[in-house]
Design an enzyme around this catalytic site. Sequence first.
Site, short mmCIF file in Angstrom:
data_model
loop_
_atom_site.label_atom_id
_atom_site.label_comp_id
_atom_site.label_asym_id
_atom_site.label_seq_id
_atom_site.Cartn_x
_atom_site.Cartn_y
_atom_site.Cartn_z
N ARG A 38 -15.09 -25.84 79.19
CA ARG A 38 -15.16 -24.74 79.68
C ARG A 38 -16.29 -23.75 78.80
O ARG A 38 -16.71 -23.00 79.45
CB ARG A 38 -13.73 -23.91 79.47
CG ARG A 38 -13.67 -22.58 80.20
CD ARG A 38 -12.13 -22.05 80.07
NE ARG A 38 -12.22 -20.82 80.41
CZ ARG A 38 -11.99 -20.05 81.50
NH1 ARG A 38 -12.17 -20.97 82.73
NH2 ARG A 38 -11.88 -18.77 81.65
N LEU A 63 -15.75 -16.00 85.59
CA LEU A 63 -14.76 -17.38 85.47
C LEU A 63 -13.41 -16.81 85.48
O LEU A 63 -13.01 -15.90 85.08
CB LEU A 63 -15.23 -18.04 84.19
CG LEU A 63 -16.34 -19.16 84.34
CD1 LEU A 63 -16.47 -19.41 82.58
CD2 LEU A 63 -16.12 -20.07 84.94
N SER A 64 -12.79 -17.52 86.40
CA SER A 64 -11.20 -17.11 86.72
C SER A 64 -10.52 -17.77 85.38
O SER A 64 -10.92 -18.72 84.75
CB SER A 64 -10.56 -17.75 88.04
OG SER A 64 -11.01 -17.16 88.98
N ALA A 65 -9.38 -17.46 85.21
CA ALA A 65 -8.65 -17.70 83.99
C ALA A 65 -8.23 -19.40 84.24
O ALA A 65 -7.84 -20.03 85.42
CB ALA A 65 -7.19 -17.10 83.90
#
Length: 362
Positions: A38, A63-65
């Site tokens: 990530r 970016l989403s969680a």
Amino acid sequence: MGGAVSAGEDNDELIDNLKEAQYIRTELVEQAFRAIDRADYYLEEFKDNAYKDLAWKHGNIHLSAPCIYSEVMEALDLQPGLSFLNLGSGTGYLSSMVGLILGPFGVNHGVELHSDVIEYAKQKLDFFIKTSDSFDKFEFCEPSFVTGNCLEISPDCTQYDRVYCGAGVQKEHEDYMKNLLKVGGILVMPLEEKLTKITRTGPSAWETKKILAVSFAPLIQPNHADSGKSRLVHLPPVAVRSLQDLARIAIRGTIKRIIHQEALSRAGNGLKNPPRFKRRRARRRRMETIVFLDKEVFASRISSPSDDNNNAEDIEEERPEEEETKPSELKPDPPVNFLREKVLSLPLPDPLKYYLLYYREK
């Protein structure tokens, strides 16, 4: 939004936490998450936050969680050979993980509103293909990205097996999203503050399941102020693999099978399994999702199998099967890219070797 699991020290620890919290539940999804770091999708100055279960935004880059992405990946029920459309494809992080599961005969398309984010995604994709050893463990369905508003997709576009929208969908656009699906397909999107899974069971039949309470920025409505006309988004054509490409896929697959057989043969000759290393103590925690919306913070409890054991004492993860060794001896050897080594050892011209390796730098 995010905060459902504790921060990890690296990508593998983040995935361990997501597994423990039951966000990652299947082996295929776990493999995809472990294959792509990530942190590689963060700008250098923000990488310290990469392994926290939080969304990240800088300018147009978003970016989403991790807990959201893992729920999305699980809900999509991905399989090799399917077609996938990512609406609001952003950095390409999700599209690349999906591509690892779809394999070489899948379709992997993304639509992104901001051209600068498309360029960022292409750079990250190129970096992954050229430098990551994980790339050689899979046959990859490379994503293709186009710039445009996902609410202006050309009506003559093909339908997809799987669709994900990474922005809040208003109720009036629900049918528009559904029509992007083939019969039997799955659509996952934030709808009315809920991450929602919709399965198309027939030409006009649907099954809907609410997965998780979420808060996403809404879809940006098309702006026709300049010309008064819609700017249709034309998705990439579904390309047919060249004979050269098919040969590369077949040769790489054969080499991987040979490597696997050689490993089994060595194991069958009495080679011991390597010792497992001791992991740190793990404390079970009650899992929550923390939603950040402007300056307000909302929390919603997520049921987790571990919630029933919150009063239990700390648990100790597996002990090593062999006696403990000194800390300096616990470090495993760097992983070996057996596919690369095997290809480079073949009696072939160098250009052909490099073609088989996708001209990778590492």
